[in-house]
Scaffold this active site. Sequence first.
Site, short mmCIF file in Angstrom:
data_model
loop_
_atom_site.label_atom_id
_atom_site.label_comp_id
_atom_site.label_asym_id
_atom_site.label_seq_id
_atom_site.Cartn_x
_atom_site.Cartn_y
_atom_site.Cartn_z
N GLY A 30 0.57 -1.07 -0.18
CA GLY A 30 0.26 -0.15 -0.08
C GLY A 30 0.81 0.89 -0.43
O GLY A 30 1.97 1.12 0.53
N PHE B 235 0.00 0.94 -6.28
CA PHE B 235 -0.69 0.61 -7.48
C PHE B 235 -0.54 1.99 -8.86
O PHE B 235 -0.74 2.98 -8.41
CB PHE B 235 -2.56 0.61 -7.14
CG PHE B 235 -3.72 1.04 -7.83
CD1 PHE B 235 -4.19 -0.26 -8.39
CD2 PHE B 235 -4.18 2.26 -8.59
CE1 PHE B 235 -4.67 -0.21 -9.52
CE2 PHE B 235 -4.62 1.63 -9.48
CZ PHE B 235 -5.36 0.99 -10.07
N LYS C 190 -7.76 -0.13 8.49
CA LYS C 190 -9.01 0.43 9.70
C LYS C 190 -10.75 0.00 9.49
O LYS C 190 -10.81 0.66 8.10
CB LYS C 190 -8.66 1.84 9.55
CG LYS C 190 -7.66 2.49 9.97
CD LYS C 190 -7.33 2.42 11.44
CE LYS C 190 -6.02 3.11 11.74
NZ LYS C 190 -5.21 3.13 12.35
N LYS D 246 -13.80 3.19 15.70
CA LYS D 246 -13.74 4.88 16.40
C LYS D 246 -13.62 5.52 15.12
O LYS D 246 -14.18 7.36 14.72
CB LYS D 246 -11.66 5.28 16.77
CG LYS D 246 -10.91 5.22 15.58
CD LYS D 246 -10.07 5.98 14.63
CE LYS D 246 -9.31 5.20 13.78
NZ LYS D 246 -8.66 6.29 12.94
#
Length: 423
Positions: free
Chosen positions: A17, A49, A145, A278
């Site tokens: 990533g 990417f 997340k 969160k």
Amino acid sequence: MAPLGIHHKKHKVTVVGSGNWGTTIAKVVAENTKDNPDLFEPVVQMWVFEEEFKIPENSKHYDPGSSLCTKPQKLTELINGLHENVKYLPGVALPHNVVANPSLEDSVKDSTFLIFNLPHQFINKICDGLSGHLLPFARGISCIKGVDVSDKGIELFSESIGRKLGIYCGALSGANIASEVAQEKFSETTIAYDPPAMDSRHPTPQGSPRSSSLNLTALDDEASLQSKPKSNNTSLRALPADWPPLNHENVKKLLHRPYFHVRMVSDVAGVSLGGALKNIVALAAGFVDGLGWGDNAKAAVMRVGILEEVKFGKLFFADSVKTQTFTEESCGVADLITSCSGGRNFRCAKMSVQRKMSIGEVEEKELNGQKLQGTSTAYEVNAFLKSEGKEDAFPLFTAVYNILEGKVKPEDIPDLIEAKDYP
């Protein structure tokens, strides 16, 4: 087998990533691989990417006379040539040992440690692409997340990564706004990593059974050190003794910096849930702040939010979640405070109210091609709660979902969260 304490090989690290947070983590890791040459190979591969990007005129690299600036260029070539992710982390110099790689398969070749850091809606496709291309004893950490929701239930991304790839996977989360960490402003993070005992004779933490769906068993014969998972045909292989152990001490050396302090724990489920849930609370905080209701209203939303995070963990991950992970660690209350003060979910929710626009419209206008995690997590969590008949037990999470759906208004939040008492 190498004698105890003598390791002939070094860990190769790949960051899967390259958004702003992925690039920031690659920077942190590359600084540490250089500082710990006895443990890690210096070069850090960062999977990107591939896309084309034109250097903007406000970039320090912009030169109207340069052929590099007259038309869009491949992002990997820009990163490797300029040592800066000019699209997702502009203005931050990257160590020269960060290598941007557009090939997913090549970036993870021979890597013993993988750090997954990309939007969670892409992780299933990435795991499909990685399957069969990893060392059988590779280990990982998820910085993703969110939670993985399907018709089979809810799963942590550390779990789903571990199950799909047949590797052990921990989790990293904390009060970590990427741009601040990248600029080396002081912050903390929490890493949950409970290494399989089979990996080393060194003492390792215990007590995080949900860190992977794999059933880990240590065997005496190194050649047959593997264990069968509960639900598929994958095997987990022990980390050979030729490599240094991936225990708390060495994992911390990979990610701890003077400006980025790491606390190591074993509650993988709690750390993962804190980082995911969160973002829903941050949307609610943004909605009330956009209404101009002030800090008292935002604090009320945050209080209810942390209670719902703990309740969710205890109800659905009771075998491993610890309440103190949410109340004492950076991945819990600190991350909630940061996310409800200046995080992108908070900011976009606030702007959606102020500009009378949908979250999707704000996201498209403000995020430079990146995606909010809060909206997708809110939908996925609601789908799971609905399937369990528990929507009413989580009024704040349910209110955020209904606001996104246009069924209620942000102005309704006080009445919606007042209806339930918490034990």
